[in-house]
Design an enzyme around this catalytic site. Structure first.
Site, short mmCIF file in Angstrom:
data_model
loop_
_atom_site.label_atom_id
_atom_site.label_comp_id
_atom_site.label_asym_id
_atom_site.label_seq_id
_atom_site.Cartn_x
_atom_site.Cartn_y
_atom_site.Cartn_z
N ARG A 75 1.62 -3.43 13.34
CA ARG A 75 1.23 -3.76 13.76
C ARG A 75 1.74 -4.18 14.97
O ARG A 75 1.97 -5.74 14.11
CB ARG A 75 -0.19 -3.84 13.90
N THR B 141 6.99 -1.94 11.01
CA THR B 141 6.43 -0.91 11.81
C THR B 141 4.73 -0.58 11.55
O THR B 141 4.45 0.81 11.17
CB THR B 141 6.74 0.47 10.82
N GLY C 226 1.22 -1.34 -0.09
CA GLY C 226 0.28 0.02 -0.09
C GLY C 226 0.84 1.05 -0.18
O GLY C 226 2.18 1.31 -0.63
N ARG C 227 0.34 2.33 0.37
CA ARG C 227 0.99 3.87 0.20
C ARG C 227 2.36 3.20 1.35
O ARG C 227 3.62 3.99 0.69
CB ARG C 227 0.38 4.72 1.07
N ILE C 228 2.30 3.22 2.26
CA ILE C 228 3.32 3.00 3.07
C ILE C 228 4.67 2.10 2.53
O ILE C 228 5.84 2.40 2.33
CB ILE C 228 3.53 2.50 4.89
N ALA D 151 6.82 5.62 14.69
CA ALA D 151 6.99 5.97 13.24
C ALA D 151 6.74 7.53 12.64
O ALA D 151 7.22 7.39 12.17
CB ALA D 151 6.52 4.89 12.39
N HIS E 43 6.49 2.63 19.09
CA HIS E 43 5.55 3.03 18.20
C HIS E 43 5.76 4.37 18.26
O HIS E 43 4.59 5.37 18.30
CB HIS E 43 4.06 2.21 18.62
N GLU F 236 1.88 -3.55 23.66
CA GLU F 236 2.03 -2.73 23.77
C GLU F 236 2.44 -1.54 25.28
O GLU F 236 0.84 -2.07 25.04
CB GLU F 236 2.15 -1.92 22.57
#
Ligand code: DGY
Length: 327
Positions: free
Chosen positions: A239, A237, A156-158, A289, A287, A268
């Site tokens: 989940r 990065t 996807g985008r990332i 990023a 967490h 977390e």
């Protein structure tokens, strides 16, 4: 006319808060850490809007206590903390913040990749501990990034933004995605779309960029670690729950894989005594990023815009359940 009431579950960047205050009567949870769930359950009863974070669980039980709620807006792109179906059943739109954090998150994924490859955190600890002696040909040798193979799971985008960085470093990039990738995206990105098995088996670095869903929970499990190269480095990065933490701990302990660099973990937060934190071949950051000043400000404002639209009964600029607006 009185303004609608909104609960903001944590202190957020000023620009975002101001945008919410412009359209609502706002209560901000000012306590240390996330709002306790029992407090959230109690406060939700009187508000029309909820501006929340990924640390807040918005589920059926919470919604049952929220007779006035008209919109849920999270200051995150990931919305696995929200039961979207339950919101949709109640015709409550849910907003998120896609796009604005793409490049910042990709920067962090790449920083983790490079830090892991070149043992940057170990090297910094080494100097701080006063261990730096003469230059040593065998000291803290790591692995090259240039020329290595990067596997990206989730394009996807990332994932695409990480690929752009990798091609700049002369890496071979293999990607696995749940759907066929459009030809123009493939050719512009200089990546090869391959099977899940191939990306797992051939990658020197494996970077995960899928959302957390029932299908992706523990996608990276014991079987996957067993098929990775023993020199491979895992970067997460996305989940924490996308990776089976117990299997990861074993894989790092017995060197089934070489190293992991994690921005997200399950659970977390992790305590300093957590076995994963104590491993020498695991780099963990909390967490962060998307944590640049500019990006967190954009996320806060975008979440406020979603909230404002929802309170006005208008379609949210970024809505994960737009069907709630269908007549
Ligand atoms: C998100 O937005 O989902 C990230 O995990 C935090 O920025």
């Amino acid at each position: 006319m009185s303004k609608p009431r909104v609960l903001v579950t944590r202190r957020i960047p000023e620009a975002g808060l101001k945008a919410v205050q412009d359209c609502a009567d706002v209560e901000v949870w000012e306590g240390e850490g996330p709002i306790p769930h029992d407090v959230l359950l109690q406060k939700i009863a009187s508000v029309e809007g909820l501006y929340c974070l990924l640390t807040d669980v918005v589920d059926e039980a919470l919604l049952a206590q929220a007779p006035r709620l008209r919109v849920v807006s999270t200051m995150a792109v990931g919305y696995d903390h929200i039961d979207v179906h339950a919101c949709t059943r109640r015709k409550i739109p849910v907003g998120n913040t896609p796009g604005v954090l793409t490049e910042t998150t990709a920067d962090c994924a790449f920083a983790l990749l490079m830090a892991a490859a070149r043992r940057i955190s170990e090297a910094a600890e080494f100097v701080k501990a006063g261990c730096w002696g003469a230059w040593d040909p065998t000291l803290l040798v790591g692995h090259d990034v240039h020329g290595a193979t990067l596997g990206i799971i989730g394009f996807g985008r990332i994932g695409q933004a990480v690929a752009r960085r990798a091609t700049g470093f002369g890496m071979r990039v293999l990607v696995n995605h749940s759907r066929p990738i459009a030809d123009d995206i493939l050719s512009q990105s200089h990546v090869e779309q391959v099977s899940f098995d191939q990306v797992v088996a051939e990658s020197d670095f494996l970077s995960v960029h899928v959302p957390l869903t029932p299908e992706t929970q523990h996608l990276i499990d014991r079987q996957v670690f067993n098929r990775m190269k023993p020199t491979a480095i895992l970067i997460n990065t996305a989940r924490g729950k996308v990776v089976d933490s117990e299997a990861l701990l074993d894989a790092l302990r017995d060197r089934t894989i070489a190293y992991a660099a994690l921005d997200v973990t399950d659970p977390e937060p992790l305590s300093a005594q957590d076995p994963l934190v104590m491993l020498p071949n695991c780099l963990i950051v909390p967490h962060i990023a998307s944590a640049s000043v500019a990006t967190r400000t954009k996320m806060a404002v975008m979440a406020a815009e979603n909230l404002r639209a929802g309170l006005a009964g208008q379609p949210l600029p970024h809505c994960v359940n737009p069907e709630v607006f269908e007549k």
